[in-house]
Design a protein around this motif. Structure first.
Motif, short mmCIF file in Angstrom:
data_model
loop_
_atom_site.label_atom_id
_atom_site.label_comp_id
_atom_site.label_asym_id
_atom_site.label_seq_id
_atom_site.Cartn_x
_atom_site.Cartn_y
_atom_site.Cartn_z
N THR A 44 33.71 -13.07 -5.64
CA THR A 44 33.68 -14.53 -5.66
C THR A 44 34.80 -15.09 -4.79
N THR A 45 34.92 -16.40 -4.76
CA THR A 45 35.92 -17.04 -3.91
C THR A 45 37.31 -16.96 -4.54
N ALA A 46 38.31 -17.05 -3.69
CA ALA A 46 39.69 -17.02 -4.18
C ALA A 46 39.98 -18.23 -5.06
N ALA A 47 39.37 -19.37 -4.77
CA ALA A 47 39.58 -20.57 -5.60
C ALA A 47 39.12 -20.33 -7.03
N LYS A 48 37.98 -19.69 -7.18
CA LYS A 48 37.49 -19.41 -8.53
C LYS A 48 38.34 -18.36 -9.23
N VAL A 49 38.77 -17.35 -8.49
CA VAL A 49 39.59 -16.30 -9.07
C VAL A 49 40.92 -16.86 -9.54
N SER A 50 41.46 -17.80 -8.79
CA SER A 50 42.78 -18.35 -9.14
C SER A 50 42.77 -19.16 -10.42
N THR A 51 41.59 -19.50 -10.94
CA THR A 51 41.55 -20.28 -12.18
C THR A 51 42.11 -19.51 -13.37
N TYR A 52 42.25 -18.20 -13.24
CA TYR A 52 42.83 -17.43 -14.36
C TYR A 52 44.23 -17.96 -14.67
N ALA A 53 44.95 -18.39 -13.65
CA ALA A 53 46.32 -18.87 -13.86
C ALA A 53 46.34 -20.15 -14.70
N TYR A 54 45.26 -20.90 -14.67
CA TYR A 54 45.18 -22.12 -15.48
C TYR A 54 44.67 -21.81 -16.89
N VAL A 55 43.78 -20.87 -16.99
CA VAL A 55 43.15 -20.56 -18.28
C VAL A 55 44.07 -19.72 -19.17
N ASN A 56 44.87 -18.84 -18.58
CA ASN A 56 45.73 -17.96 -19.38
C ASN A 56 46.62 -18.71 -20.37
N PRO A 57 47.29 -19.80 -19.98
CA PRO A 57 48.12 -20.51 -20.96
C PRO A 57 47.30 -21.09 -22.12
N VAL A 58 46.09 -21.55 -21.84
CA VAL A 58 45.23 -22.08 -22.91
C VAL A 58 44.86 -20.96 -23.87
N VAL A 59 44.52 -19.80 -23.33
CA VAL A 59 44.19 -18.65 -24.18
C VAL A 59 45.42 -18.24 -24.99
N ALA A 60 46.59 -18.24 -24.37
CA ALA A 60 47.82 -17.87 -25.08
C ALA A 60 48.10 -18.84 -26.24
N VAL A 61 47.90 -20.13 -26.00
CA VAL A 61 48.12 -21.12 -27.07
C VAL A 61 47.12 -20.88 -28.21
N GLY A 64 48.16 -17.77 -30.09
CA GLY A 64 49.35 -18.06 -30.88
C GLY A 64 49.01 -18.85 -32.13
N TRP A 65 48.11 -19.79 -32.01
CA TRP A 65 47.67 -20.59 -33.16
C TRP A 65 46.89 -19.74 -34.16
N SER A 66 45.93 -18.95 -33.62
CA SER A 66 45.05 -18.21 -34.53
C SER A 66 45.68 -16.96 -35.12
N ALA A 68 49.30 -16.08 -34.89
CA ALA A 68 50.70 -16.18 -35.32
C ALA A 68 50.99 -17.46 -36.08
N GLY A 69 50.00 -18.31 -36.26
CA GLY A 69 50.20 -19.54 -37.02
C GLY A 69 51.08 -20.57 -36.33
N GLU A 70 51.13 -20.53 -35.00
CA GLU A 70 51.94 -21.49 -34.26
C GLU A 70 51.31 -22.88 -34.33
N ALA A 71 52.16 -23.89 -34.29
CA ALA A 71 51.68 -25.27 -34.37
C ALA A 71 51.07 -25.71 -33.05
N VAL A 72 49.98 -26.47 -33.13
CA VAL A 72 49.33 -27.04 -31.95
C VAL A 72 49.38 -28.56 -32.11
N THR A 73 50.02 -29.23 -31.15
CA THR A 73 50.18 -30.68 -31.22
C THR A 73 49.06 -31.37 -30.44
N ILE A 74 48.97 -32.68 -30.60
CA ILE A 74 47.97 -33.45 -29.85
C ILE A 74 48.23 -33.35 -28.35
#
Length: 127
Positions: A44-61, A64-66, A68-74
């Motif tokens: 696939t294109t490099a633009a699509k592959v680079s989206t992992y860098a944006y998605v990884n923090p969302v997955v980590a949050v 962490g919530w599910s 480790a019980g970390e708090a998720v704010t608005i």
């Protein structure tokens, strides 16, 4: 090494959970993830592959919530929504150049009429 950090390191004080966590990060974070990244760059294109860098923090949050019980704010939820929306835009966007390429391909596939050199000269001299 330079600041003598290893002098106070005692392997016996490292917990089993910490050791397994480091092993997990080495295996999945390096070997599996890098292999998947290289494979994606081929298919696939490099633009699509680079989206992992944006998605990884969302997955980590989420993890962490599910797990480790970390708090998720608005604010975290809004930021995650913006990130996901941006990834959707990146992965579904088709630039105009792609449309232009398909039109050029159609034009190039049409037969080109043969022109004798004398006719070309006459046309060039007329203009």
């Amino acid at each position: 090494m330079i600041s003598n950090e290893w002098a106070g390191f005692k392997p016996a004080s490292v917990s089993l959970l910490s050791s397994l966590s480091v092993a997990y990060l080495i295996f999945f974070g390096s070997l599996v993830a890098f292999t998947a990244y290289i494979w994606l760059l081929r298919v696939t294109t490099a633009a699509k592959v680079s989206t992992y860098a944006y998605v990884n923090p969302v997955v980590a949050v989420f993890l962490g919530w599910s797990l480790a019980g970390e708090a998720v704010t608005i604010g975290t939820i809004v930021a995650a929504g913006i990130i996901i929306a941006a990834v959707v835009v990146i992965t579904t966007y088709r630039p105009k150049a792609m449309y232009a390429k398909s039109q050029v391909k159609t034009i190039l596939e049409e037969p080109v009429p043969s022109v004798k050199s004398g006719q070309v000269m006459e046309r060039n001299q007329a203009s």
